[in-house]
Design a protein around this motif. Structure first.
Motif, mmCIF file in Angstrom:
data_model
loop_
_atom_site.group_PDB
_atom_site.id
_atom_site.type_symbol
_atom_site.label_atom_id
_atom_site.label_comp_id
_atom_site.label_asym_id
_atom_site.label_seq_id
_atom_site.Cartn_x
_atom_site.Cartn_y
_atom_site.Cartn_z
ATOM 1 N N TYR A 1 3.918 -32.503 36.961
ATOM 2 C CA TYR A 1 4.357 -30.472 36.495
ATOM 3 C C TYR A 1 5.030 -29.972 36.063
ATOM 4 O O TYR A 1 6.458 -29.837 35.381
ATOM 5 N N SER B 1 6.709 -29.217 32.849
ATOM 6 C CA SER B 1 6.391 -30.124 32.286
ATOM 7 C C SER B 1 5.368 -29.422 30.500
ATOM 8 O O SER B 1 6.150 -30.165 29.372
ATOM 9 N N ASP C 1 -1.541 -28.149 38.097
ATOM 10 C CA ASP C 1 -0.548 -26.428 38.394
ATOM 11 C C ASP C 1 -0.357 -25.994 37.240
ATOM 12 O O ASP C 1 -0.396 -26.254 35.653
ATOM 13 N N CYS D 1 -3.472 -23.063 34.187
ATOM 14 C CA CYS D 1 -2.512 -24.024 33.650
ATOM 15 C C CYS D 1 -2.991 -24.035 32.607
ATOM 16 O O CYS D 1 -2.272 -24.536 31.401
ATOM 17 N N ALA E 1 -0.615 -31.106 31.077
ATOM 18 C CA ALA E 1 -2.151 -30.082 31.072
ATOM 19 C C ALA E 1 -3.328 -30.090 30.779
ATOM 20 O O ALA E 1 -3.145 -31.163 29.107
#
Length: 516
Positions: free
Chosen positions: A144, A169, A204, A294, A198
């Protein structure tokens, strides 16, 4: 934007038609299930932060029955690219890679005059082929924060090579997609595949969304306290959210020595002094809040991409799709993860916008499968769809003109296997669903006879039982329907080529238990 010539037959003559071909921006996330989109209803509808997904739904068409044919990341992605079901493209489990011998829709479009790219999560093991003019992809699952990404210039193998990019990311992947579109060859139409990591575990999120859901609890699904097949009659136990609790506790105890998918935000988590169900509830609260945060970052970047298209003048002639590679359980049946033919797992949320052709603010309930995406792309590009691909374009469906012979059932097969989630195949129609749990993972995947199920059939009436809480396989009122659906499964397996001719153990299990 370049025009192209296509041939139409008119009264025995051939005329040339000049037509501007659309760009395709295909945005796909990982595990961002329909329950967390805010456009499919459900208990999270008023909690999720998804203004840009809602904008796409308002400006485009939402698919209510878009189905994945194998609900796990690598196989789903391979099917989207190849237009082939798992047994044809060879990517049946997470461990399989996509062989370069399989043609991809990116190659079809590229040879037809499109520029093509894939940016973000790849997950197909082998290096992307020259079907992509450009790629910049994560190694493995990727991470991430400050993600390493690999291009043709620095690819070494699936897990090695690449360079780090500063930031979160989802932001990095969207920015790089915009950069590629901005610097493309403007004489050609483009297909850009923007693949977010994601909302894959560990769920995250960036700091700008950390304030969400700090006050109060999130409601739980009706089936949250389901403990197993004893109350539902289903054929297996499933992966309990209690397993996620165990991962949280392990990562809390030793955060430096856990795999990347267990690098959860905001640990430690403690459940000291709680009952089993109290601990499950606490696990769910962390899980679903992190998941929605997220997802908010995905939505934010969808907005960034839409803004770029608006400001660059590309919006009118660009097809925008947002989907996820499969569904995901957010506590339903007491589960997390995916893999199963159950509703939350098998549904791929899907919204598409194309101002020139697709009606705005509409919903479509036809049964679409992920093998169909490639056929749709070829149709929009005005290109011949390869005979080796198995999808069917749903372009007319999106305009409200569903063909009379459109499918009545979607075919599903999960090839991996464990005692909690056995290997199975089945079909899902508008109302009924039937699945056969043969429970054989094939010897290459560590098959043991001890892991075989003792029950083999699940049947659900989705109209009467939308939460799939009663396996009605033995109910007298459905026996004629079940008989017809068993015959339909066999027809679909024959038509699609999923006959298990090389798997005598599966055929034996079918012979022993098909009429059980």
């Amino acid at each position: 934007m370049a025009n192209f010539s296509c041939k139409n037959k008119v009264e025995g003559k051939v005329e040339m038609v000049e037509q501007e071909r659309p760009n395709i921006l295909y945005i796909m996330s990982d595990d961002h299930t329909s329950q967390a989109w805010g456009i499919y209803g459900g208990i999270l509808e008023n909690y999720v932060h998804t203004p840009n997904i809602k904008r796409l739904a308002k400006e485009g068409t939402v698919l209510d029955n878009c189905l994945v044919s194998n609900s796990i990341c690598t196989p789903s992605r391979a099917t989207v690219l190849t237009g082939q079901y798992s047994h044809i493209n060879g990517v049946i489990t997470l461990g399989a890679g996509l062989s370069p011998k399989h043609p991809t829709i990116a190659g079809v479009l590229q040879r037809g005059g499109y520029q093509t790219s894939v940016i973000g999560k790849w997950h197909l093991k082998q290096e992307p082929t020259d079907d992509f003019d450009y790629y910049c992809v994560l190694p493995g699952q990727g991470r991430y924060w400050d993600p390493i990404m690999k291009t043709k210039e620095n690819w070494k193998d699936y897990t090695e090579g690449g360079m780090p990019y500063k930031g979160f990311s989802t932001d990095v992947i969207a920015d790089k997609t915009i950069d590629w579109i901005e610097n493309r060859d403007t004489s050609k139409p483009f297909m850009a595949m923007c693949h977010f990591k994601a909302t894959h575990e560990p769920f995250d999120y960036p700091e700008r969304f950390s304030h969400l859901y700090r006050d109060g609890d999130i409601p739980i699904p009706d089936t949250f306290y389901d403990e197993g097949p004893e109350t539902t009659g289903r054929s297996f136990r499933g992966q309990s959210i209690d397993s996620l609790k165990a991962r949280y506790l392990r990562a809390s105890k030793d955060p430096e020595n856990v795999p990347g998918y267990m690098k959860y935000p905001e640990l430690p988590l403690t459940v000291d002094g709680l009952t089993k169900m109290e601990a499950r509830y606490k696990t769910y609260q962390k899980y679903v809040k992190d998941f929605m945060r997220c997802g908010a970052a995905i939505d934010d970047n969808i907005g960034k991409l839409l803004k770029y298209l608006d400001e660059s003048g590309l919006a009118e002639n660009t097809i925008v799709i947002y989907t996820a590679d499969q569904g995901y359980f957010l506590g339903e049946h007491g589960w997390f993860d995916k893999r199963l033919i159950y509703e939350e797992s098998i549904h791929m949320p899907f919204v598409i916008r194309y101002p020139k052709e697709i009606p705005a603010g509409q919903r479509n309930s036809d049964l679409i499968e992920n093998a169909d995406f490639s056929a749709l792309f070829a149709d929009y590009a005005g290109l011949e769809y390869p005979k080796t691909m198995q999808g069917r374009s749903f372009r007319e469906n999106l305009k409200g003109n569903t063909p009379a012979d459109w499918r009545e059932y979607g075919y599903y097969r999960y090839w991996d296997h464990s005692s909690d989630r056995p290997g199975h195949f089945g079909i899902r129609g508008q109302r009924f669903k039937l699945a056969f749990y043969y429970g054989n993972a094939l010897k290459v995947n560590g098959y043991t006879k001890e892991n075989q199920p003792t029950k083999f059939w699940d049947f659900f009436d989705l109209e009467k039982d939308p939460n799939e809480t009663h396996n009605a396989y033995n109910d007298e009122e459905y026996q004629d329907v079940i008989k017809e659906m068993k015959a339909e499964i066999l027809r679909q397996r024959e038509t699609l080529g999923d006959t298990d001719k090389d798997n005598p153990e599966v055929l034996q299990i079918m012979e022993d238990h098909w009429n059980s």
